[in-house]
Structure formats: C-alpha cells, structure tokens
Write an enzyme that holds these catalytic residues in place. Structure first.
Site, short mmCIF file in Angstrom:
data_model
loop_
_atom_site.label_atom_id
_atom_site.label_comp_id
_atom_site.label_asym_id
_atom_site.label_seq_id
_atom_site.Cartn_x
_atom_site.Cartn_y
_atom_site.Cartn_z
N LYS A 1 -4.16 -1.85 10.33
CA LYS A 1 -4.56 -2.01 8.93
C LYS A 1 -4.81 -3.48 8.55
O LYS A 1 -5.56 -3.75 7.62
CB LYS A 1 -3.45 -1.50 8.00
N GLU B 1 -10.22 4.06 3.90
CA GLU B 1 -9.34 4.79 3.00
C GLU B 1 -9.76 4.43 1.58
O GLU B 1 -9.67 3.25 1.19
CB GLU B 1 -7.87 4.46 3.27
N HIS C 1 -3.54 14.00 1.27
CA HIS C 1 -3.75 13.03 2.35
C HIS C 1 -2.54 13.00 3.29
O HIS C 1 -2.70 13.04 4.52
CB HIS C 1 -4.01 11.64 1.77
N ARG D 1 -7.70 3.96 13.53
CA ARG D 1 -6.79 5.08 13.77
C ARG D 1 -6.19 5.09 15.16
O ARG D 1 -5.05 5.56 15.34
CB ARG D 1 -7.54 6.40 13.53
N THR E 1 -8.75 -5.63 4.22
CA THR E 1 -8.66 -4.68 3.10
C THR E 1 -9.63 -5.18 2.04
O THR E 1 -9.53 -6.33 1.61
CB THR E 1 -7.23 -4.65 2.52
N GLU F 1 -9.17 4.08 -2.09
CA GLU F 1 -7.94 3.94 -2.87
C GLU F 1 -8.23 3.24 -4.20
O GLU F 1 -9.27 2.62 -4.38
CB GLU F 1 -6.90 3.11 -2.10
N ASP G 1 -9.03 0.48 2.23
CA ASP G 1 -8.02 0.10 3.22
C ASP G 1 -8.55 0.52 4.61
O ASP G 1 -8.21 1.57 5.13
CB ASP G 1 -6.70 0.81 2.89
N GLU H 1 -9.77 12.50 7.91
CA GLU H 1 -9.61 13.84 7.33
C GLU H 1 -10.93 14.58 7.21
O GLU H 1 -11.02 15.77 7.50
CB GLU H 1 -8.99 13.72 5.93
N ASP I 1 0.85 -1.19 0.00
CA ASP I 1 0.00 0.00 0.00
C ASP I 1 0.89 1.24 0.00
O ASP I 1 1.79 1.36 0.83
CB ASP I 1 -0.89 -0.01 1.25
N GLN J 1 -3.47 2.48 15.06
CA GLN J 1 -2.42 2.98 14.16
C GLN J 1 -1.57 4.07 14.80
O GLN J 1 -0.34 4.05 14.72
CB GLN J 1 -3.07 3.52 12.88
CA CA Z 1 -3.86 3.13 2.82
#
Ligand code: CA
Length: 396
Positions: A237, A185, A121, A221, A241, A187, A217, A342, A114, A224
């Site tokens: 993570k 996420e 971002h 948080r 996925t 992606e 993904d 975000e 990834d 993480q």
């Molecule tokens: Ca990611």
C-alpha cells in the site's frame, strides 16, 4: 453584469456551485497559492486577499495548513465570505480555468490512517484471502479496523503511479519483481483540522474534521497477500495514495447526513453517542474512461465521527493535517464494488472495457478516475473533485 451563479458553469444544480466551494492550492506566478474551486474555474485567493478582512493573511498562505489549524469558527466565517463573493454580480478577477491550473498537494499530510469500514468489502476480501474461515474476524463488528499508512507518499490527483516492486509468494518460495496484481481502492478521505485534541467524542468530531476528498488507495494485491499477516498492510500500500486536489468543506455535507446503518448488536458507548454522521456520497469509478463501478458510501458500517473517536480513544492526538480514509467503499452488488480485486473476483472474472479490452488488474498506461457527489441544500448537488492516476511501468 452577469453573476457567477447565472453562468451555467457555476449553477447550483452543478456540483461545484456556491453550495460546494472546495479549497485547493494551485501553482501561481509567484509560487503556490490557496484557491477555491467554482464551477470549472480555480480562483486564487491571494490576489483578492483584501476582500477577506481579518482573514486576508490566512487566504494568502501557500498551503491550506494555516486554515486547517484555524478551527471551525474561522472555517465558517471564510466560507460565508466566499459565498458572498461568488454570488456577487461579477466574478472576482483572477479566476483561471481548471485546465490551465496546476494543482499541488494542498496541505501537509500529518499522520495517515486507513480504515476498513465497508462490510461488503471486508467480507469479499475475507472470502478471497481466507477462504477456509469466517470472512469477518470477530473484532470487525465492534470497532472500525484500521492501520497507520504512509503519509509521505500521499500524492495529489494527477500524479502518475509507478508500478511497485515487491516480494510475493511463489510456488517454491518468495519471488521478487514488479507487482502483477495492481489495484485501486475507491475511498472517501477526511482531512483533520482545529486544535490538537485527544479522546475526541463522536459529537465533537466535526470540530476536528475540516473537509472531505476522494482517495484512491492503490494496492498491490500480490505483495499484500504475502506480507499482511500478522501486522496488516505494509509495502503493498505504501508506494502511493492519491487524494483529490480540492478539499470540500465538511459544512457542504449538511444535507447529505444519514444515520449509520444499525449493526444489529450493541456497541461500546464511545462509538454510539452520535450516530448521525453517515454521509450519502455516491462514487463513480472509471477505468480508461469506462464506468466500472458506482459504490455507495451511505452503507458504510462506521462514520467519520466514529472513526475519529476510535482513532483517539486511547489518548492518541489528532492534529491539523492528519488524514484518515474510510476504507474501500463497496456495496452488495457487483457494480458497487470499489476495488478491481472484488470486481474481477481475484482475477477470475475479467471485465470488458468500452474499447473491447479485457482487464482483471491494472496494466501500464491505464488511467483510473474516481469522482463523487452528494445531495446539497435545496436540491443542489455537492461535488467531490476527481482523483486521477495513471500507471507507469516499474522502474528497472
Ligand atoms: Ca484501503
């Protein structure tokens, strides 16, 4: 007799007409079968394998693995044959409505990497996670930062996501329990194929990229933020996925290619030989049916070709089935942010969904659907199939 493309469901101005033709695997009467998506239908290929001549064995497989390994000349030949078939006067026998098809993970995921290639971002996360330092670390503008993820927990769209447990930072030391800051996420993922190769140049990259899919993904948080220094994402993570069930061939994106944005400073030669593989893909993120974000992939700072060149520049091989994802796609505007971290600025700016409820991070029972489209040939639209996931409560 009506041709498939005369049927509005399959028309070229729809995202899954003959300009797209993504591949997947559906559960058939006799086990998994390779299929192609046409409009709102899945067309299993094994029952009509006789129409594919020397490619019959390939389309009769129970996964996309043999097709991924076959390489670009075969990919092009099969795609040409499929276009003939679906633009013929009558639909081939055996097409089933997507709603009646059960999709399986269509290929064996090899290595999974990834990246982190959206400047917006990376800057947003940097500001939240490291408020007292520069949002971008010095390497970011010179190489596509990435990490090796967990291939074994890549799941097909529609698979539920169990809220992960983990360690997070507490006021008096680490605490353990279900994540309270579960996030997405948005992606774009790239599925590799062709011969095993090392040191793939940016110009050779398309020979090793079979197709494209939307990836979510999922990210915890709180886990993480506590674990990621100094070696990067790990358990925050690796619990899951999600990837779209239908892999759209890279060939479908010829009209969507755009130059990679100028970084404003020199980069090393292996990253700049071919900078033409930016892709004008527009994503849409829905949270419980409310569109909350529209990230724009064309602004990504590194292309799939640059990412694959970097991934293999040290001599590491790329093999059929390897998967790499772009990194969260975020733009400069709030409505273009590809993660809820975000969008809700670390939980401080809740958003209101259409049902009146407020959200910062994911609640149990929440469903997130991410879709994407790109310009196709002759004014058509190329679709990327949805990636969907619902959060279920943490296990005891
Ligand atoms: Ca990611």
């Amino acid at each position: 007799m009506t041709s498939w493309i005369d049927d509005p469901a399959f028309a070229a101005d729809r995202p899954f007409g003959p300009q797209t033709l993504p591949y997947g695997v559906v559960e058939g009467r006799d086990g998994p079968v390779v299929a192609v998506r046409v409009g709102d239908h899945a067309l299993p290929l094994r029952p009509i394998a006789g129409a594919f001549g020397e490619l019959a064995e390939l389309v009769s497989a129970d996964s996309l693995d043999p097709l991924l390994a076959a390489g670009r000349p075969v990919w092009s030949a099969l795609r040409a044959r499929l276009r003939e078939l679906v633009t013929a006067t009558a639909p081939p026998d055996g097409a089933v409505l997507l709603a009646d098809a059960r999709n399986l993970l269509p290929f064996t995921v090899g290595d999974y990497v990834d990246f982190y290639s959206s400047r917006d971002h990376a800057e947003n996360v940097g500001r939240m996670f490291r408020p007292d330092s520069d949002p971008l670390l010095p390497n970011w503008t010179h190489l596509p930062v990435g990490y090796h993820g967990r291939a074994g927990t890549v799941v097909v769209s529609g698979t539920d996501i169990v809220r992960p447990h983990g360690q997070r930072k507490g006021d008096d030391g680490p605490v353990f329990g279900p994540s309270g800051r579960l996030d997405v996420e948005a992606e774009i993922g790239f599925v590799c194929g062709g011969p095993v190769a090392r040191r793939v140049s940016t110009s050779a990259a398309p020979d090793h990229i079979f197709g494209v899919a939307v990836v979510n993904d999922w990210s915890a948080r709180d886990i993480q933020a506590w674990e990621y220094v100094p070696l990067g994402p790990f358990l925050g993570k690796s619990f899951g996925t999600s990837i779209g069930a239908w892999i759209t061939p890279l060939d479908a994106f010829a009209a969507a290619r755009v130059p990679v944005p100028d970084p404003g400073h020199p980069r090393l030669d292996y990253l700049v030989e071919d900078q033409s593989w930016g892709l004008d893909i527009r994503l849409v993120v829905e949270w419980n049916g409310t569109v909350v974000s529209r990230p724009d992939f064309a602004g990504m700072a590194y292309s799939c070709a640059q990412q694959l060149a970097h991934l293999t520049v040290n001599g590491a091989t790329v093999r059929p089935g390897d998967l790499f994802a772009s990194g969260t796609v975020s733009g400069p505007e709030r409505h273009q942010r590809g993660s809820f971290l975000e969008l809700c600025w670390g939980g401080t700016e809740p958003i209101t969904l259409d049902d009146g409820s407020e959200r910062t991070f994911l609640a149990d029972g929440d469903t997130v659907v991410i879709t994407a489209t790109a310009p196709g040939p002759d004014g058509s639209v190329v679709g990327l199939s949805e990636v969907r996931g619902t959060i279920v409560a943490a296990e005891d």
